[in-house]
Design an enzyme around this catalytic site. Structure first.
Site, PDB file in Angstrom:
ATOM      1  N   CYS A 136       0.837  -1.206   0.000  1.00 36.67           N
ATOM      2  CA  CYS A 136       0.000   0.000   0.000  1.00 36.67           C
ATOM      3  C   CYS A 136       0.870   1.254   0.000  1.00 36.67           C
ATOM      4  O   CYS A 136       1.399   1.647   1.043  1.00 36.67           O
ATOM      5  CB  CYS A 136      -0.908  -0.030   1.233  1.00 36.67           C
ATOM      6  SG  CYS A 136      -1.897   1.459   1.442  1.00 36.67           S
ATOM      7  N   CYS A 139      -0.392   4.162   2.060  1.00 35.60           N
ATOM      8  CA  CYS A 139      -0.085   4.021   3.490  1.00 35.60           C
ATOM      9  C   CYS A 139       1.390   4.307   3.780  1.00 35.60           C
ATOM     10  O   CYS A 139       1.722   4.951   4.765  1.00 35.60           O
ATOM     11  CB  CYS A 139      -0.366   2.595   3.957  1.00 35.60           C
ATOM     12  SG  CYS A 139      -1.993   1.987   3.515  1.00 35.60           S
ATOM     13  N   ASP A 140       2.278   3.805   2.947  1.00 34.57           N
ATOM     14  CA  ASP A 140       3.686   3.728   3.348  1.00 34.57           C
ATOM     15  C   ASP A 140       4.653   4.569   2.525  1.00 34.57           C
ATOM     16  O   ASP A 140       5.844   4.624   2.858  1.00 34.57           O
ATOM     17  CB  ASP A 140       4.150   2.257   3.279  1.00 34.57           C
ATOM     18  CG  ASP A 140       3.442   1.398   4.319  1.00 34.57           C
ATOM     19  OD1 ASP A 140       2.954   1.971   5.306  1.00 34.57           O
ATOM     20  OD2 ASP A 140       3.377   0.172   4.135  1.00 34.57           O
TER      21      ASP A 140
HETATM   22  C1  LIG Z   1       0.419  -3.656   5.329  1.00 27.98           C
HETATM   23  C2  LIG Z   1      -0.743  -2.662   5.424  1.00 27.98           C
HETATM   24  C3  LIG Z   1      -0.499  -1.354   5.767  1.00 27.98           C
HETATM   25  C4  LIG Z   1      -1.566  -0.445   5.892  1.00 27.98           C
HETATM   26  N1  LIG Z   1      -1.300   0.836   6.265  1.00 27.98           N
HETATM   27  C5  LIG Z   1      -2.328   1.702   6.429  1.00 27.98           C
HETATM   28  C6  LIG Z   1      -2.081   3.050   6.836  1.00 27.98           C
HETATM   29  O1  LIG Z   1      -0.920   3.457   7.015  1.00 27.98           O
HETATM   30  N2  LIG Z   1      -3.143   3.865   7.016  1.00 27.98           N
HETATM   31  C7  LIG Z   1      -4.429   3.447   6.809  1.00 27.98           C
HETATM   32  O2  LIG Z   1      -5.356   4.234   7.030  1.00 27.98           O
HETATM   33  N3  LIG Z   1      -4.694   2.202   6.373  1.00 27.98           N
HETATM   34  C8  LIG Z   1      -3.673   1.322   6.191  1.00 27.98           C
HETATM   35  N4  LIG Z   1      -3.933   0.064   5.740  1.00 27.98           N
HETATM   36  C9  LIG Z   1      -5.318  -0.296   5.380  1.00 27.98           C
HETATM   37  C10 LIG Z   1      -6.145  -0.610   6.634  1.00 27.98           C
HETATM   38  O3  LIG Z   1      -5.395  -1.407   7.520  1.00 27.98           O
HETATM   39  C11 LIG Z   1      -7.443  -1.305   6.229  1.00 27.98           C
HETATM   40  O4  LIG Z   1      -8.146  -0.498   5.307  1.00 27.98           O
HETATM   41  C12 LIG Z   1      -8.312  -1.567   7.448  1.00 27.98           C
HETATM   42  O5  LIG Z   1      -7.615  -2.295   8.441  1.00 27.98           O
HETATM   43  C13 LIG Z   1      -9.590  -2.346   7.081  1.00 27.98           C
HETATM   44  O6  LIG Z   1     -10.328  -2.481   8.261  1.00 27.98           O
HETATM   45  P1  LIG Z   1     -11.432  -3.600   8.469  1.00 27.98           P
HETATM   46  O7  LIG Z   1     -11.898  -3.460   9.886  1.00 27.98           O
HETATM   47  O8  LIG Z   1     -12.417  -3.532   7.380  1.00 27.98           O
HETATM   48  O9  LIG Z   1     -10.669  -4.992   8.291  1.00 27.98           O
HETATM   49  P2  LIG Z   1      -9.397  -5.586   9.064  1.00 27.98           P
HETATM   50  O10 LIG Z   1      -8.514  -4.556   9.629  1.00 27.98           O
HETATM   51  O11 LIG Z   1      -8.803  -6.562   8.094  1.00 27.98           O
HETATM   52  O12 LIG Z   1     -10.051  -6.383  10.288  1.00 27.98           O
HETATM   53  C14 LIG Z   1     -10.866  -7.496  10.063  1.00 27.98           C
HETATM   54  C15 LIG Z   1     -10.889  -8.332  11.346  1.00 27.98           C
HETATM   55  O13 LIG Z   1     -11.846  -9.394  11.176  1.00 27.98           O
HETATM   56  C16 LIG Z   1     -11.301 -10.585  11.708  1.00 27.98           C
HETATM   57  N5  LIG Z   1     -11.967 -11.727  11.044  1.00 27.98           N
HETATM   58  C17 LIG Z   1     -11.871 -12.091   9.737  1.00 27.98           C
HETATM   59  N6  LIG Z   1     -12.623 -13.209   9.523  1.00 27.98           N
HETATM   60  C18 LIG Z   1     -13.195 -13.511  10.715  1.00 27.98           C
HETATM   61  C19 LIG Z   1     -14.072 -14.554  11.133  1.00 27.98           C
HETATM   62  N7  LIG Z   1     -14.514 -15.493  10.275  1.00 27.98           N
HETATM   63  N8  LIG Z   1     -14.457 -14.589  12.439  1.00 27.98           N
HETATM   64  C20 LIG Z   1     -14.022 -13.646  13.321  1.00 27.98           C
HETATM   65  N9  LIG Z   1     -13.177 -12.637  12.974  1.00 27.98           N
HETATM   66  C21 LIG Z   1     -12.778 -12.576  11.690  1.00 27.98           C
HETATM   67  C22 LIG Z   1      -9.802 -10.475  11.373  1.00 27.98           C
HETATM   68  O14 LIG Z   1      -9.042 -11.334  12.199  1.00 27.98           O
HETATM   69  C23 LIG Z   1      -9.545  -8.998  11.671  1.00 27.98           C
HETATM   70  O15 LIG Z   1      -9.202  -8.782  13.026  1.00 27.98           O
HETATM   71  C24 LIG Z   1      -2.901  -0.871   5.625  1.00 27.98           C
HETATM   72  C25 LIG Z   1      -3.138  -2.210   5.275  1.00 27.98           C
HETATM   73  C26 LIG Z   1      -2.083  -3.104   5.174  1.00 27.98           C
HETATM   74  C27 LIG Z   1      -2.362  -4.544   4.804  1.00 27.98           C
END
Ligand SMILES: Cc1cc2nc3c(=O)[nH]c(=O)nc-3n(C[C@H](O)[C@H](O)[C@H](O)COP(=O)(O)OP(=O)(O)OC[C@H]3O[C@@H](n4cnc5c(N)ncnc54)[C@H](O)[C@@H]3O)c2cc1C
Length: 321
Positions: A136, A139-140
């Site tokens: 990303c 992000c980085d």
């Molecule tokens: C390497 C990296 C760097 C990033 N850097 C940034 C940044 O600097 N700034 C920024 O704003 N965004 C950043 N992002 C993007 C950001 O992290 C995501 O957009 C955000 O985390 C998405 O949030 P979410 O809650 O939708 O999903 P997630 O953060 O993916 O959380 C989903 C959760 O659901 C849980 N889950 C999944 N399936 C199940 C199940 N069947 N039962 C129970 N629990 C489950 C997972 O374990 C997880 O804890 C980055 C992403 C990555 C991969």
């Protein structure tokens, strides 16, 4: 916990799920968050977050998640470590089944399980994620000021991310594994006008190298070792985590969960938020906002369709159910 009927069960404790939990628990809705493993979510994997509003320090993704969880728990939300395997989203009481053979019931559900990158599995890639390997640039990129970075991929996303990196890095090398990029002429012109961008066609990475941090990539053929400080990989894209849904909710033709303007899925009382909704822009601040909206619409549903109540006044026994 199992015999209780919750107002809301939130599946996924990432920024979308935890923001939803802050709002539902502060609205005094009995809230359970089921998360299989915070380290497995996108934010849990993020090495350093420097763009989350209100947090001027650079935090690890797990530290930011812990702050969100603390806030939700302070208002009364309960967190449970378990993996959801199936749902029954129909009727006034919804059921959630987990891998530990438990069943939980709630009047509403908020799904927030994120989207997982399909691993590209280059040799050496996994151990250097966050130590030079990233997925990303939005992000980085700012961590690579005046450094040399490579972008690996041939998609439009790879090209857009390479252009973002050009604003920060000294040199950006776009390693395209195909003989050409299939882009409209105006986008190719933008690429040509980026003075610090070099494109190498038919360029394939054999391995990603480094001990404590990324040092180089090994390229196929005579190109050999290419020393780089950062490697941004866009080979495979990502897909929403929907495996536990089975056929219980409607998906679009491209396999994304269908929701309406109020984040409601095809089952009334079941909401969804965050990266699992096939987002073009994946950022923590965006999904946190969606988690908030899903929570307010869940509250509206529970109150018989009244207008969302967004301004909850703090009370002396806030957080007690
Ligand atoms: C390497 C990296 C760097 C990033 N850097 C940034 C940044 O600097 N700034 C920024 O704003 N965004 C950043 N992002 C993007 C950001 O992290 C995501 O957009 C955000 O985390 C998405 O949030 P979410 O809650 O939708 O999903 P997630 O953060 O993916 O959380 C989903 C959760 O659901 C849980 N889950 C999944 N399936 C199940 C199940 N069947 N039962 C129970 N629990 C489950 C997972 O374990 C997880 O804890 C980055 C992403 C990555 C991969």
């Amino acid at each position: 916990m199992q015999n209780e009927l919750y107002d809301v069960i939130i599946i996924g404790g990432g920024p979308a799920g935890s923001s939803a939990a802050i709002y539902t628990s502060r609205a005094r809705l009995k809230t359970l968050v089921i998360d299989k493993d915070p380290h497995a979510g996108a934010l849990g994997m993020a090495h350093a977050i420097a763009n989350y509003p209100g947090i001027p320090e650079t935090l690890g993704g797990m530290e930011l998640l812990e702050l969100m969880k603390r806030q939700a728990v302070s208002f009364g939300a309960r967190y449970l470590r378990d993996k959801v395997t199936a749902l029954d989203p129909n009727g006034p009481e919804k059921s959630v089944f987990t891998v530990s053979a438990s069943m939980y019931r709630a009047k509403t559900l908020i799904l927030a399980t994120g989207s997982m990158g399909k691993s590209s599995d280059l040799p050496g890639e996994k151990k250097l994620v966050g130590l030079g390997v990233s997925y990303c640039a939005t992000c980085d990129a700012a961590f690579y000021r005046e450094r040399i970075v490579a972008v690996y991929g041939k998609s439009r996303e790879a090209v857009e991310e390479a252009l973002i990196l050009c604003r920060f890095a000294a040199n950006v090398i776009l390693l395209c594994p195909a003989p050409k990029l299939s882009l409209p002429e105006e986008e190719m012109a933008m690429l040509r006008s980026a003075a610090n961008l070099e494109i190498r066609y038919n360029s394939r990475i054999l391995s990603v190298n480094g001990q404590k941090e990324l040092e180089s990539v090994t390229l196929e053929g005579s190109d050999g070792q290419l020393p780089v400080d950062g490697l941004f990989i866009y080979l495979t894209g990502s897909s929403p985590v929907l495996d536990f849904i089975g056929g219980s909710l409607e998906l679009s033709q491209c396999g994304c969960l269908k929701v309406d303007r109020e984040f409601t899925t095809s089952a009334p009382g079941v909401f969804a938020a965050g990266d699992m909704l096939c987002k073009e822009i994946k950022q923590a601040v965006i999904v946190a906002g969606e988690g908030c909206q899903a929570a307010l619409y869940a509250d509206k549903y529970l109150r018989g369709g009244l207008k969302p109540k967004s301004d909850y006044k703090a009370t002396a026994n806030e957080g007690r159910h």
